[in-house]
Write a protein that holds these residues in place. Structure first.
Motif, PDB file in Angstrom:
ATOM      1  N   UNK A   1      -5.330  -2.863   6.222  1.00  0.00           N
ATOM      2  CA  UNK A   1      -5.447  -3.792   7.339  1.00  0.00           C
ATOM      3  C   UNK A   1      -4.511  -3.310   8.439  1.00  0.00           C
ATOM      4  N   UNK A   2      -5.099  -2.856   9.523  1.00  0.00           N
ATOM      5  CA  UNK A   2      -4.355  -2.174  10.580  1.00  0.00           C
ATOM      6  C   UNK A   2      -4.329  -3.013  11.849  1.00  0.00           C
ATOM      7  N   UNK A   3      -3.123  -3.414  12.271  1.00  0.00           N
ATOM      8  CA  UNK A   3      -2.970  -4.130  13.537  1.00  0.00           C
ATOM      9  C   UNK A   3      -2.794  -3.121  14.663  1.00  0.00           C
ATOM     10  N   UNK A   4      -3.388  -3.402  15.806  1.00  0.00           N
ATOM     11  CA  UNK A   4      -3.371  -2.438  16.900  1.00  0.00           C
ATOM     12  C   UNK A   4      -3.597  -3.173  18.218  1.00  0.00           C
ATOM     13  N   UNK A   5      -3.322  -2.495  19.312  1.00  0.00           N
ATOM     14  CA  UNK A   5      -3.693  -2.992  20.635  1.00  0.00           C
ATOM     15  C   UNK A   5      -4.827  -2.159  21.227  1.00  0.00           C
ATOM     16  N   UNK A   6      -5.314  -1.188  20.468  1.00  0.00           N
ATOM     17  CA  UNK A   6      -6.351  -0.288  20.957  1.00  0.00           C
ATOM     18  C   UNK A   6      -7.343  -0.048  19.824  1.00  0.00           C
ATOM     19  N   UNK A   7      -8.457  -0.759  19.845  1.00  0.00           N
ATOM     20  CA  UNK A   7      -9.416  -0.673  18.754  1.00  0.00           C
ATOM     21  C   UNK A   7      -9.990   0.726  18.602  1.00  0.00           C
ATOM     22  N   UNK A   8     -10.306   1.375  19.705  1.00  0.00           N
ATOM     23  CA  UNK A   8     -10.905   2.710  19.633  1.00  0.00           C
ATOM     24  C   UNK A   8      -9.927   3.709  19.021  1.00  0.00           C
ATOM     25  N   UNK A   9      -8.664   3.622  19.403  1.00  0.00           N
ATOM     26  CA  UNK A   9      -7.658   4.528  18.840  1.00  0.00           C
ATOM     27  C   UNK A   9      -7.482   4.271  17.349  1.00  0.00           C
ATOM     28  N   UNK A  10      -7.482   3.004  16.947  1.00  0.00           N
ATOM     29  CA  UNK A  10      -7.333   2.667  15.534  1.00  0.00           C
ATOM     30  C   UNK A  10      -8.510   3.193  14.724  1.00  0.00           C
ATOM     31  N   UNK A  11      -9.713   3.036  15.244  1.00  0.00           N
ATOM     32  CA  UNK A  11     -10.890   3.549  14.553  1.00  0.00           C
ATOM     33  C   UNK A  11     -10.798   5.065  14.393  1.00  0.00           C
ATOM     34  N   UNK A  12     -10.374   5.743  15.426  1.00  0.00           N
ATOM     35  CA  UNK A  12     -10.261   7.206  15.353  1.00  0.00           C
ATOM     36  C   UNK A  12      -9.256   7.630  14.293  1.00  0.00           C
ATOM     37  N   UNK A  13      -8.117   6.940  14.216  1.00  0.00           N
ATOM     38  CA  UNK A  13      -7.104   7.286  13.218  1.00  0.00           C
ATOM     39  C   UNK A  13      -7.568   6.964  11.803  1.00  0.00           C
ATOM     40  N   UNK A  14      -8.256   5.858  11.638  1.00  0.00           N
ATOM     41  CA  UNK A  14      -8.806   5.534  10.321  1.00  0.00           C
ATOM     42  C   UNK A  14      -9.849   6.565   9.911  1.00  0.00           C
ATOM     43  N   UNK A  15     -10.700   6.953  10.852  1.00  0.00           N
ATOM     44  CA  UNK A  15     -11.686   8.001  10.562  1.00  0.00           C
ATOM     45  C   UNK A  15     -11.005   9.296  10.118  1.00  0.00           C
ATOM     46  N   UNK A  16      -9.882   9.590  10.733  1.00  0.00           N
ATOM     47  CA  UNK A  16      -9.197  10.857  10.467  1.00  0.00           C
ATOM     48  C   UNK A  16      -8.417  10.844   9.151  1.00  0.00           C
ATOM     49  N   UNK A  17      -7.824   9.714   8.805  1.00  0.00           N
ATOM     50  CA  UNK A  17      -6.857   9.701   7.706  1.00  0.00           C
ATOM     51  C   UNK A  17      -7.288   8.932   6.462  1.00  0.00           C
ATOM     52  N   UNK A  18      -8.174   7.964   6.613  1.00  0.00           N
ATOM     53  CA  UNK A  18      -8.482   7.088   5.491  1.00  0.00           C
ATOM     54  C   UNK A  18      -9.455   7.761   4.525  1.00  0.00           C
ATOM     55  N   UNK A  19      -9.159   7.734   3.222  1.00  0.00           N
ATOM     56  CA  UNK A  19     -10.133   8.245   2.246  1.00  0.00           C
ATOM     57  C   UNK A  19     -11.458   7.501   2.390  1.00  0.00           C
ATOM     58  N   UNK A  20     -12.573   8.178   2.231  1.00  0.00           N
ATOM     59  CA  UNK A  20     -13.873   7.570   2.541  1.00  0.00           C
ATOM     60  C   UNK A  20     -14.224   6.357   1.691  1.00  0.00           C
ATOM     61  N   UNK A  21     -13.639   6.232   0.507  1.00  0.00           N
ATOM     62  CA  UNK A  21     -13.980   5.115  -0.371  1.00  0.00           C
ATOM     63  C   UNK A  21     -13.143   3.871  -0.101  1.00  0.00           C
ATOM     64  N   UNK A  22     -12.162   3.954   0.802  1.00  0.00           N
ATOM     65  CA  UNK A  22     -11.236   2.846   1.043  1.00  0.00           C
ATOM     66  C   UNK A  22     -11.699   2.055   2.265  1.00  0.00           C
ATOM     67  N   UNK A  23     -11.945   0.747   2.114  1.00  0.00           N
ATOM     68  CA  UNK A  23     -12.333  -0.069   3.273  1.00  0.00           C
ATOM     69  C   UNK A  23     -11.133  -0.397   4.145  1.00  0.00           C
ATOM     70  N   UNK A  24     -11.402  -0.797   5.369  1.00  0.00           N
ATOM     71  CA  UNK A  24     -10.317  -1.142   6.291  1.00  0.00           C
ATOM     72  C   UNK A  24     -10.758  -2.267   7.218  1.00  0.00           C
TER      73      UNK A  24
END
Length: 298
Positions: free
Chosen positions: A113-136
């Protein structure tokens, strides 16, 4: 930790609904107490209602230090033991993501669960770092979700694999959105088919005024029933309902299809008490308990 055994006593409407936020305010249960309490929840007759143990990135060290008991582990995995299912809460934004994922390696990561002020930036970082099987889930401050800001954020998230997260309470009156604000979020998600979770202030089933603080609390049963609405005024009316019998009757009348729609939308909420929501459901006749309910865990 063994997986919960299906007992058939938890209705589909409430399965996996209660993420265990015992270590967060206002409960503030010490980690050393929260872990064994969570293990009890996950092996009890009501286990199917309980989600992962939520933990902030800064407390993963405490979590890893809890000694294993009865074949379950708090930290490093032992041979033949199952790691603790943990939902990682990151209030500090994307900068916390990489180190927190590394620190969470000893656990079974149930979600981020990621708090942010920039949804697009958060999505990009999750895409880059989060294992594919882990929801967010991505949470933005409520002030950024007013007016056109809400549509803009939801449009970013609907094109991603991630849920939205909305804060429904806190430690001050201003932390609680009114019915119209929450209805705007719920219907915005419903119209887009965007799933979401909520957090804070929802541990009771029915909307009420806290007699000690005077805060107006939304009820999680209100939110469940409002989750199927696409009309903002209709959703706000459901959120405003204070009669538990009215809400319970509406819940009992739901079809299987409606339950599926609701739970595909409203996936879970964080609660510092597992006992209270279960007790409320039992009092409303929506849950039959074959064994005693858990003791208060706050």
């Amino acid at each position: 930790m063994s997986a919960p055994v299906s007992t058939g006593v938890i209705p589909e409407l409430f399965r996996g609904l209660f993420d265990d936020a015992a270590v967060f305010p206002p409960g503030n249960l010490p980690v050393a107490e929260a872990v064994p309490a969570h293990r009890v929840h996950r092996t009890a007759w009501y286990a199917e209602a309980v989600g992962p143990l939520l933990c902030g990135a800064g407390r993963l060290g405490e979590l890893a230090a809890v000694p294993p008991t009865s074949g379950a582990v708090g930290g490093a995995q032992e041979a033949g033991a199952t790691p603790l299912r943990v939902g990682l809460v990151l209030p500090g934004g994307s900068a916390e993501l990489a180190p927190a994922l590394a620190a969470a390696a000893p656990f079974e990561l149930a979600g981020v669960e990621l708090a942010t002020r920039d949804a697009a930036e958060a999505v990009a970082e999750l895409d880059r770092l989060l294992p594919p099987h882990v929801p967010a889930a991505v949470e933005l401050p409520r002030e950024l979700l007013r007016g056109d800001g809400l549509d803009a954020v939801l449009d970013v998230l609907v094109d991603s694999p991630y849920r939205a997260k909305f804060r429904t309470g806190g430690l001050v009156a201003e932390a609680f959105p009114d019915e119209d604000e929450l209805a705007a979020f719920l219907t915005g998600c419903a119209l887009r088919g965007l799933p979401y979770k909520c957090t804070a202030g929802l541990h009771n089933a029915v909307r009420h005024t806290d007699p000690e603080t005077g805060f107006e609390h939304h009820g999680f049963l209100n939110v469940l029933l409002a989750a199927r609405e696409t009309d903002r005024a209709a959703a706000a009316a459901v959120l405003a309902e204070r009669d538990g019998e009215v809400l319970a009757k509406a819940a009992r009348s739901l079809t299987d299809r409606q339950v599926t729609v609701i739970r595909n939308s409203f996936t879970a909420f964080g609660t510092c008490s597992i006992a209270e929501p279960l007790g409320d459901l039992a009092a409303l006749g929506l849950l039959s308990s074959p064994d005693p309910l858990p003791q208060e865990d706050r």
